[in-house]
Scaffold this active site. Sequence first.
Site, mmCIF file in Angstrom:
data_model
loop_
_atom_site.group_PDB
_atom_site.id
_atom_site.type_symbol
_atom_site.label_atom_id
_atom_site.label_comp_id
_atom_site.label_asym_id
_atom_site.label_seq_id
_atom_site.Cartn_x
_atom_site.Cartn_y
_atom_site.Cartn_z
ATOM 1 N N TYR A 137 0.828 -1.194 0.000
ATOM 2 C CA TYR A 137 0.000 0.000 0.000
ATOM 3 C C TYR A 137 0.867 1.250 0.000
ATOM 4 O O TYR A 137 2.088 1.191 0.204
ATOM 5 C CB TYR A 137 -0.954 0.003 1.201
ATOM 6 C CG TYR A 137 -0.327 0.324 2.542
ATOM 7 C CD1 TYR A 137 0.521 -0.572 3.168
ATOM 8 C CD2 TYR A 137 -0.582 1.549 3.173
ATOM 9 C CE1 TYR A 137 1.092 -0.271 4.399
ATOM 10 C CE2 TYR A 137 -0.018 1.852 4.400
ATOM 11 C CZ TYR A 137 0.824 0.936 5.014
ATOM 12 O OH TYR A 137 1.401 1.250 6.215
ATOM 13 N N GLU A 179 11.736 2.308 14.444
ATOM 14 C CA GLU A 179 10.880 3.395 13.944
ATOM 15 C C GLU A 179 9.588 3.420 14.746
ATOM 16 O O GLU A 179 9.385 2.601 15.643
ATOM 17 C CB GLU A 179 10.597 3.199 12.450
ATOM 18 C CG GLU A 179 9.955 1.861 12.129
ATOM 19 C CD GLU A 179 9.853 1.567 10.635
ATOM 20 O OE1 GLU A 179 9.776 2.506 9.835
ATOM 21 O OE2 GLU A 179 9.822 0.369 10.284
ATOM 22 N N LEU A 237 10.969 1.037 7.285
ATOM 23 C CA LEU A 237 10.380 1.496 6.031
ATOM 24 C C LEU A 237 11.146 2.744 5.570
ATOM 25 O O LEU A 237 11.470 3.609 6.391
ATOM 26 C CB LEU A 237 8.901 1.856 6.222
ATOM 27 C CG LEU A 237 8.216 2.204 4.910
ATOM 28 C CD1 LEU A 237 7.970 0.949 4.077
ATOM 29 C CD2 LEU A 237 6.919 2.945 5.132
HETATM 30 N N1 PLP Z 1 7.573 3.709 9.021
HETATM 31 C C1 PLP Z 1 6.457 2.954 9.013
HETATM 32 C C2 PLP Z 1 6.465 1.644 9.707
HETATM 33 C C3 PLP Z 1 5.299 3.414 8.364
HETATM 34 O O1 PLP Z 1 4.190 2.651 8.358
HETATM 35 C C4 PLP Z 1 5.320 4.689 7.739
HETATM 36 C C5 PLP Z 1 4.138 5.195 7.059
HETATM 37 O O2 PLP Z 1 3.120 4.556 6.967
HETATM 38 C C6 PLP Z 1 6.495 5.442 7.798
HETATM 39 C C7 PLP Z 1 7.608 4.915 8.437
HETATM 40 C C8 PLP Z 1 6.584 6.796 7.152
HETATM 41 O O3 PLP Z 1 6.639 6.680 5.765
HETATM 42 P P1 PLP Z 1 6.115 7.848 4.817
HETATM 43 O O4 PLP Z 1 6.887 9.073 5.175
HETATM 44 O O5 PLP Z 1 6.429 7.368 3.453
HETATM 45 O O6 PLP Z 1 4.662 8.007 5.100
#
Ligand code: PLP
Length: 286
Positions: free
Chosen positions: A33, A182, A206
Amino acid sequence: MTRTVYVNGEYLPETEAKVSVFDRGFLFADGVYEVTSVLDGKLVDFDGHAKRLERSLNELEMKAPATSDELLEIHRELVAKNGIDEGLVYLQITRGAPGDRDFAYPAADVPPTLVLFTQNKPGLADNPTAKTGIKVISVPDVRWGRRDIKTVQLLYPSMGKMMAKAAGCDDAWMVEDGKVTEGTSNNAYIVKGNKIITRELSTDILHGITRAAVLQMAREAQMEVEERAFTIDEAQSADEAFFTSASAFVMPVVEIDGVPVAGGKPGPIAARLREIYIDESRKVAL
Ligand code: PLP
């Protein structure tokens, strides 16, 4: 107003949108997603989200149901149809519905499922929480080993948020081998002196699209960035803590496991980065 959503080529009222009970997203969490924010009716960091989506699909050998340009069109159409000025577009792709339950991936002719919907969030940019900050708890990171793939396996992050709520907090920072990986749905940072510290990219986290944009803007603004892991102790005694995500942009963290960070008040670097990120994003949103 009934929301218009997108399912496999059709724009439908949300009450009429359907996905099969055999869909592998439903049965196996076999799906990926993206969440893209909308400011002034335009998409923020769309190219970054589209590239990460392509990477997630490749890592899982999943077919792309549409090109990035086609996905951009669908995003825009949904934003327009639902009159979104500030909010989010959620996109999910699964390995489709083979018509039965089987662990093995289905035959190549089973089409992937593509679903998109919008979430209206007026006040996304002007979020009052950014002025007060949020409180986090730490929890062990027991997720799988490919956190760099943005899959819909989000049960543990949901549990983390519930544990945080039960503790009177807003979110959880996950810890593995003594270091913060994170947040449940965001990337974690601390500030020491003028240095912004955040965990380096690997399969452990991520690769946040907001993280990439914010770090680039920080470097352009002559701020120092160090990409390395940090402990909860280090975060509790830092000059600032904050997180980034597409839905919250840059958000100060003012308490970790009951210990106030920097007197429990949001710091100037997080505030500045939030301002820069929102301003710059507005300028280049699609
Ligand atoms: N880390 C995790 C586990 C996430 O689920 C998300 C966003 O859903 C992020 C970091 C932040 O990613 P982004 O800046 O692309 O929204």
